[in-house]
Motif scaffolding. Sequence first.
Motif, PDB file in Angstrom:
ATOM      1  N   ILE A   1     -25.198 -36.826  -8.240  1.00  0.00           N
ATOM      2  CA  ILE A   1     -26.504 -36.538  -7.659  1.00  0.00           C
ATOM      3  C   ILE A   1     -26.948 -37.707  -6.777  1.00  0.00           C
ATOM      4  N   PRO A   2     -27.331 -37.435  -5.530  1.00  0.00           N
ATOM      5  CA  PRO A   2     -27.839 -38.512  -4.676  1.00  0.00           C
ATOM      6  C   PRO A   2     -29.259 -38.884  -5.084  1.00  0.00           C
ATOM      7  N   VAL A   3     -29.526 -40.172  -5.189  1.00  0.00           N
ATOM      8  CA  VAL A   3     -30.867 -40.646  -5.532  1.00  0.00           C
ATOM      9  C   VAL A   3     -31.258 -41.795  -4.617  1.00  0.00           C
ATOM     10  N   ASN A   4     -32.564 -41.958  -4.459  1.00  0.00           N
ATOM     11  CA  ASN A   4     -33.124 -43.142  -3.815  1.00  0.00           C
ATOM     12  C   ASN A   4     -33.758 -44.010  -4.893  1.00  0.00           C
ATOM     13  N   LEU A   5     -33.878 -45.278  -4.598  1.00  0.00           N
ATOM     14  CA  LEU A   5     -34.569 -46.209  -5.489  1.00  0.00           C
ATOM     15  C   LEU A   5     -35.734 -46.840  -4.740  1.00  0.00           C
ATOM     16  N   ALA A   6     -36.872 -46.963  -5.426  1.00  0.00           N
ATOM     17  CA  ALA A   6     -38.045 -47.646  -4.894  1.00  0.00           C
ATOM     18  C   ALA A   6     -38.367 -48.784  -5.854  1.00  0.00           C
ATOM     19  N   LEU A   7     -38.180 -50.024  -5.391  1.00  0.00           N
ATOM     20  CA  LEU A   7     -38.215 -51.187  -6.276  1.00  0.00           C
ATOM     21  C   LEU A   7     -39.414 -52.070  -5.964  1.00  0.00           C
TER      22      LEU A   7
END
Length: 359
Positions: free
Chosen positions: A26-32
């Motif tokens: 599954i493609p995911v983005n991260l917001a850190l």
Amino acid sequence: MRHSGNIESTPDTQGAGKTRQARPPIPVNLALQGGGSHGAFTWGVLDRLLDERSLWLDGISGTSAGAMNAAVMLSGLERGGRADAKASLESFWRAVAQAARLSPLQRGPLDVMLGRWCLDSSPAYLMFDLAARLWSPYSLNPHGRNPLTDLLSSHVEFERLAVSPIKLFVTATQVRTGRGRVFSNAELSPEVLLASACLPTVFHAVEIDAEEYWDGGFAGNPTITPLVRHCQSQDTILVQINPIERDQPARNAQAIHNRINEISFNAPLLKELRMMALLRQVADPGHSEGRQWAQMRIHRIGTDIIENLSASSKMLAEWSFLCMLRDKGRDAADAFLAAHAADLGQRSTLDLDVLLQGV
């Protein structure tokens, strides 16, 4: 956490020796988010997510410590894969701890004995905090020295970030206009990361392209917009290390200043999430960008321990403290995956509608 293009196989629970196809990675983005030493919590989250072969990484948006974690991890990923990324993160945070060993900002004997992770009773910290309110860093640090400069240069290979297929977005705040600027892969440099983490009462503003920049948290902590506009993934995992709510009222001066900073640094993120919630209700299906915002699924990994830490602990860089936060981050990511791995690619797990209450 990169796309392998393969469908993994897992043991079939219905019969020995058989396998069943799992769904594709599954493609995911991260917001850190940023938050000084509390970024070691994010280190732990990333360390755990790097173990997860069912995910591949599309884009990352980071601010301050979040941006540094992202740059170190991505540099390692491009150099040698997941194992190298994990080793790079540990090496970076170990170097942070080693550099802090000579700092006067250390816990006092009583804090150590009582197991309190704070600098509230440290004379050096109290003097530093007072000085930062009375004098500018241009007076206290006339040469503009920043101890993070050498750390970033030795732990991040910016030429690898420039060509990475994983999109990395770093936010800094332009001093002159007060607007955020988002730098992406080929634009990244040590100066960009330093700008994203530039607390204006501690460091000189960082000059980039003849403009001065301060901490990106004033404009986006982190910024969600580039993940919506430039990434294919519709799942964004927010790693949150700045509490949005606090049950205990702020009564002393330190608590008041800390709460002001938390509210200020969370405001841009909350604005974007609120807009996302609103667009889910009213977005015109024919408007492509509105549809992109409305379709983004948001997830959150956080911990209550951050809410129980003093603001002074953001400047505490003892190795044992960083390791404690790392372990809490791994535990939080593990708990998230256990509860919501099946929701990735399907539905949001963070309730955004609550942000519309009272609007």
